[in-house]
Design a protein around this motif. Structure first.
Motif, PDB file in Angstrom:
ATOM      1  N   TYR A  48      15.199 -32.930  -0.015  1.00 57.40           N
ATOM      2  CA  TYR A  48      14.472 -33.787   0.907  1.00 57.40           C
ATOM      3  C   TYR A  48      14.284 -35.163   0.259  1.00 57.40           C
ATOM      4  O   TYR A  48      14.190 -35.282  -0.956  1.00 57.40           O
ATOM      5  N   GLN A  90      11.515 -38.269   0.377  1.00 53.82           N
ATOM      6  CA  GLN A  90      10.173 -38.582   0.845  1.00 53.82           C
ATOM      7  C   GLN A  90       9.822 -40.017   0.477  1.00 53.82           C
ATOM      8  O   GLN A  90       9.695 -40.355  -0.693  1.00 53.82           O
ATOM      9  N   ALA A 130       6.288 -38.202   5.593  1.00 54.19           N
ATOM     10  CA  ALA A 130       6.718 -36.818   5.428  1.00 54.19           C
ATOM     11  C   ALA A 130       8.118 -36.732   4.835  1.00 54.19           C
ATOM     12  O   ALA A 130       8.936 -37.622   5.027  1.00 54.19           O
ATOM     13  N   PRO A 131       8.407 -35.652   4.120  1.00 55.50           N
ATOM     14  CA  PRO A 131       9.771 -35.445   3.626  1.00 55.50           C
ATOM     15  C   PRO A 131      10.758 -35.344   4.776  1.00 55.50           C
ATOM     16  O   PRO A 131      10.474 -34.711   5.791  1.00 55.50           O
TER      17      PRO A 131
END
Lengths: 115, 114
Positions: free
Chosen positions: B36, B38, B42-43
């Motif tokens: 992810y 970030q 939010a991621p």
């Protein structure tokens, strides 16, 4: 596109207050999750739910409870907020079909400060 | 105890550089590994890796998994300032569906300077 929303981006509460963090997803996902994110500790799972009215404890459930009355909504409750619960709270959802279940989609986060 | 370790913890590079971020893991019931990105929110999902040796690619980003040595790398070529972010690695464990759980690393903070 998957959309996960959280009720507040920033929240300031006092010690001892009851705090509700709301999360809503619009993709009909069965699985929903609450994490907290702290510097140096990464994301840690508080609770998750794989169906309405179902809940499972994650790694750090102490001091928290959850509610899943409707499929699209998953609430995190701090019964009596304490200063060590100051953190960024992230909600996520996923769909339990094959490996799609592994991909969690995150909300924008709620930065909670407990004074 | 299941754990995911990312390295380095932070990295500062100049635009145009190539970076490699590392993620190693020790878990039971491995299902997949996720990356992810970030930023100040939010991621956002980048890649999911389930098989060893198969590179996933998206633009300047690529990732590969080694299930024998229990690690993954995320490569970013020709870095841009917009790549500045925390990169999170997460390993999915479980038996499928409702029992799946993500174990996150602490992230690598990448800063790309102009």
């Amino acid at each position: 596109d998957v959309k996960v929303t959280q009720s507040s981006r920033y929240l300031v509460k006092r010690t001892g207050e009851k705090v509700f963090l709301e999360c809503v997803q619009d993709m009909d996902h069965e699985n929903m999750f609450w994490y907290r994110q702290d510097p140096g500790l990464g994301l840690r799972l508080i609770y998750f739910s794989y169906d309405v009215k179902m809940k499972e404890k994650g790694d750090i459930p102490e001091g928290y409870s959850v509610s899943r009355e409707k499929k699209e909504r998953f609430s995190l409750i701090l019964e009596s907020a304490s200063t060590n619960q100051t953190s960024m709270y992230l909600c996520a959802s996923s769909h339990p079909i094959l490996y799609t279940a592994d991909t969690q989609y995150f909300g924008p986060g709620t930065r909670l400060t407990v004074l | 105890e299941d754990k995911v370790v990312q390295s380095p913890l932070s990295l500062v590079v100049h635009e145009g550089d190539t970076v490699t971020l590392n993620c190693s893991y020790e878990v039971t019931n491995f299902r997949s590994l996720l990356w992810y990105k970030q930023e100040k929110k939010a991621p956002t999902f980048l890649f999911m890796l389930t098989s060893s040796g198969i590179e996933k690619k998206s633009g300047r980003l690529s990732s590969i998994l080694d299930k024998k040595e229990l690690f993954s790398i995320l490569n970013i070529t020709a870095t841009q300032t917009g790549d500045s972010a925390v990169y999170l690695c997460a390993v999915v464990i479980g038996y499928g569906g409702a029992t799946n759980k993500l174990i996150f690393g602490t992230g690598t903070l990448l800063a790309v300077q102009p």
